[in-house]
Design a protein around this motif. Structure first.
Motif, mmCIF file in Angstrom:
data_model
loop_
_atom_site.group_PDB
_atom_site.id
_atom_site.type_symbol
_atom_site.label_atom_id
_atom_site.label_comp_id
_atom_site.label_asym_id
_atom_site.label_seq_id
_atom_site.Cartn_x
_atom_site.Cartn_y
_atom_site.Cartn_z
ATOM 1 N N ASP A 33 0.896 -1.185 0.082
ATOM 2 C CA ASP A 33 -0.164 0.118 0.118
ATOM 3 C C ASP A 33 1.014 1.258 -0.112
ATOM 4 O OD1 ASP A 33 -2.599 -1.324 2.225
ATOM 5 O OD2 ASP A 33 -2.206 -1.501 0.163
ATOM 6 N N LEU A 34 1.903 1.174 0.884
ATOM 7 C CA LEU A 34 2.801 2.442 0.947
ATOM 8 C C LEU A 34 3.652 2.685 -0.359
ATOM 9 C CD1 LEU A 34 4.121 4.551 2.707
ATOM 10 C CD2 LEU A 34 5.639 2.812 3.513
ATOM 11 N N ALA A 35 3.798 1.672 -1.287
ATOM 12 C CA ALA A 35 4.732 1.574 -2.411
ATOM 13 C C ALA A 35 3.418 2.592 -3.337
ATOM 14 C CB ALA A 35 4.977 0.410 -3.171
ATOM 15 N N VAL A 36 2.141 2.117 -3.347
ATOM 16 C CA VAL A 36 1.303 2.635 -4.407
ATOM 17 C C VAL A 36 1.136 4.009 -4.030
ATOM 18 C CG1 VAL A 36 -1.063 2.436 -4.809
ATOM 19 C CG2 VAL A 36 0.188 0.387 -4.930
ATOM 20 N N ARG A 37 0.900 4.463 -2.553
ATOM 21 C CA ARG A 37 0.464 5.712 -2.091
ATOM 22 C C ARG A 37 1.795 6.652 -2.495
ATOM 23 N NH1 ARG A 37 -3.278 6.417 2.030
ATOM 24 N NH2 ARG A 37 -4.103 4.327 2.629
ATOM 25 N N LEU A 38 3.142 6.208 -2.438
ATOM 26 C CA LEU A 38 4.193 7.011 -2.712
ATOM 27 C C LEU A 38 4.275 7.341 -4.044
ATOM 28 C CD1 LEU A 38 7.041 5.305 -0.430
ATOM 29 C CD2 LEU A 38 6.217 7.564 -0.215
ATOM 30 N N LEU A 39 3.954 6.308 -5.000
ATOM 31 C CA LEU A 39 3.851 6.558 -6.413
ATOM 32 C C LEU A 39 3.019 7.432 -6.715
ATOM 33 C CD1 LEU A 39 4.692 2.836 -7.708
ATOM 34 C CD2 LEU A 39 6.110 4.738 -7.956
ATOM 35 N N LYS A 40 1.531 7.139 -6.340
ATOM 36 C CA LYS A 40 0.612 8.017 -6.661
ATOM 37 C C LYS A 40 0.825 9.632 -6.264
ATOM 38 C CE LYS A 40 -4.449 7.917 -6.339
ATOM 39 N NZ LYS A 40 -5.545 7.348 -5.677
ATOM 40 N N THR A 41 1.252 9.683 -4.871
ATOM 41 C CA THR A 41 1.478 10.974 -4.239
ATOM 42 C C THR A 41 2.443 11.796 -5.051
ATOM 43 O OG1 THR A 41 0.959 10.011 -1.906
ATOM 44 C CG2 THR A 41 2.166 12.057 -2.012
ATOM 45 N N MET A 42 3.859 11.296 -5.377
ATOM 46 C CA MET A 42 4.691 11.904 -6.030
ATOM 47 C C MET A 42 4.315 12.320 -7.424
ATOM 48 S SD MET A 42 6.467 12.394 -3.246
ATOM 49 C CE MET A 42 7.695 13.310 -4.174
ATOM 50 N N ARG A 43 3.504 11.327 -8.064
ATOM 51 C CA ARG A 43 3.255 11.719 -9.312
ATOM 52 C C ARG A 43 2.397 12.989 -9.307
ATOM 53 N NH1 ARG A 43 1.907 5.702 -11.261
ATOM 54 N NH2 ARG A 43 4.071 5.355 -11.426
ATOM 55 N N ARG A 44 1.392 13.145 -8.225
ATOM 56 C CA ARG A 44 0.385 14.159 -8.158
ATOM 57 C C ARG A 44 1.385 15.508 -7.852
ATOM 58 N NH1 ARG A 44 -3.404 14.648 -4.409
ATOM 59 N NH2 ARG A 44 -2.607 13.236 -3.229
ATOM 60 N N LEU B 111 3.857 13.704 3.763
ATOM 61 C CA LEU B 111 4.847 14.731 4.042
ATOM 62 C C LEU B 111 5.620 15.189 2.718
ATOM 63 C CD1 LEU B 111 6.299 13.526 7.683
ATOM 64 C CD2 LEU B 111 5.025 15.622 7.243
ATOM 65 N N HIS B 112 5.875 14.025 1.939
ATOM 66 C CA HIS B 112 6.428 14.320 0.946
ATOM 67 C C HIS B 112 6.129 15.192 -0.231
ATOM 68 C CE1 HIS B 112 9.231 10.540 1.982
ATOM 69 N NE2 HIS B 112 9.308 11.596 2.439
ATOM 70 N N TRP B 113 4.654 14.765 -0.075
ATOM 71 C CA TRP B 113 3.793 15.660 -1.086
ATOM 72 C C TRP B 113 3.622 16.908 -0.660
ATOM 73 C CZ3 TRP B 113 -1.137 17.969 -0.098
ATOM 74 C CH2 TRP B 113 -1.777 18.555 -1.413
ATOM 75 N N LEU B 114 3.472 17.235 0.609
ATOM 76 C CA LEU B 114 3.336 18.521 1.346
ATOM 77 C C LEU B 114 4.706 19.565 0.964
ATOM 78 C CD1 LEU B 114 1.701 17.851 4.830
ATOM 79 C CD2 LEU B 114 0.905 19.356 2.839
#
Lengths: 234, 111
Positions: free
Chosen positions: A65-76, B54-57
């Motif tokens: 889940d964390l991998a998916v969140r990190l990928l999605k979050t950084m793309r956004r 945090l990284h997105w923020l």
């Protein structure tokens, strides 16, 4: 896909998905430090050994889940990642057309400065050969450079290989139908530069962007392999 | 026309993190513990998930980070930026509207 059960597994998954190595190093270091803090907290409560490992794993959450969140979050988190269709489908073609047009205008300016556009002073056959070669070199430089740059942008914007492939595919279709012709003047006549689209397929134009994508993936995988072999920083 | 807030409920974690970081700078583990204590453990989540937020923020320039050594341990501390404080004000304003609207419905009143 194999279930992730460790931070090392997460690190590999993020690298394989094209996230920059420096970012992956930073995030895995933070997660390791967080685990250390949770272990320390549990140690203070008298919880050690397997029970501590189990509780830490529960508290950290699933790494998949964390991998998916990190990928999605950084793309956004960046403009390119929020507008992938515009960035990786439309902008590359606009860049090519604009880049080519600007350089042709620059070349016309140089020709005018050199007096080649004056009546009776047209470049000779040798000079036309240079002009033709220069235009073709420019054309293929843009054709290779722009898809490569957008592949790099896809990686930098956390969009991964998928959007780099989309850019190269769009360029490939464009290349298949694109036509560029430079004709040197015959005696007493004018030369011409024709740029446009034609039903006569240019197979080399189709293949070059796909080769560029392949080259980018190979370079990225090589870089990933070096990164994966390195020990994570303490 | 009134601004709609269809995505607002997704901004709750963002609002909580910005509010806590506006009080003092914290690192990830500290922030998670603070959320658990301040919400009396009413909010539960995998602790690792604090880092994507945090990284997105940080990428959005709402928070900044720096490496700091405290009591012999080096950690990445986060603090809110001026842009982050403005964002927090927006989120708090929208949250109050949502709370007021939902309260009216739950109490059986109509606007």
């Amino acid at each position: 896909m194999r279930k992730l059960d460790s931070i090392e597994g997460l690190r590999r998954r993020l690298i394989v998905n094209g996230l920059p190595a420096a970012y992956v190093r930073g995030v895995t270091r933070e997660l390791e430090e967080h685990r250390e803090d949770v272990f320390a907290e549990l140690r203070d409560e008298g919880v050690v050994g397997e029970e501590a490992e189990k509780r830490v794993a529960e508290r950290m959450g699933r790494f998949d889940d964390l991998a998916v969140r990190l990928l999605k979050t950084m793309r956004r988190s960046n403009w390119w990642g929020r507008h992938p269709l515009l960035t990786f489908c439309i902008l590359p073609l606009l860049s090519f057309i604009t880049g080519f047009a600007l350089v042709v205008v620059a070349m016309a300016g140089i020709a005018d400065y050199a007096g080649w556009l004056e009546p009776g002073t047209m470049p000779g056959p040798r000079q036309w050969a240079w002009i033709t070669g220069g235009v073709q070199l420019l054309h293929w430089s843009l054709f290779a450079g722009i898809p490569f740059w957008f592949c790099w942008l896809a990686r930098s914007a956390y969009c991964g290989y998928r959007w780099g492939f989309v850019t190269c595919s769009v360029f490939s279709i464009h290349g298949l139908l694109h036509s560029l012709k430079v004709v040197a003047p015959k005696v007493g006549g004018d030369g011409s530069l024709a740029w446009g689209y034609s039903t006569r397929c240019d197979w080399l134009g189709m293949i070059v962007p796909l080769l560029i994508f392949g080259l980018f993936v190979v370079l990225s995988l090589y870089s990933n392999a070096i990164e994966i072999r390195q020990q994570p920083q303490a | 026309m009134r601004k709609s807030n269809p995505n607002f409920l997704n901004g709750v974690p963002e609002m909580l993190v910005l509010e806590l970081l506006s009080r003092r700078e914290m690192y990830g583990y500290e922030l998670v513990k603070c959320i658990q204590e301040q919400t009396q453990e009413k909010l539960a989540f995998g602790e690792g998930c604090i880092y994507p937020l945090l990284h997105w923020l940080e990428e959005s320039k709402f928070v900044s980070s720096r490496r700091q050594e405290v009591e012999g341990r080096s950690r990445n501390y986060y603090q809110v930026t001026p842009k982050g404080r403005r964002r927090l004000e927006e989120l708090e304003g929208a949250w109050k509207d949502v709370v007021a609207g939902v309260s009216l419905v739950l109490e059986g009143h109509h606007a």
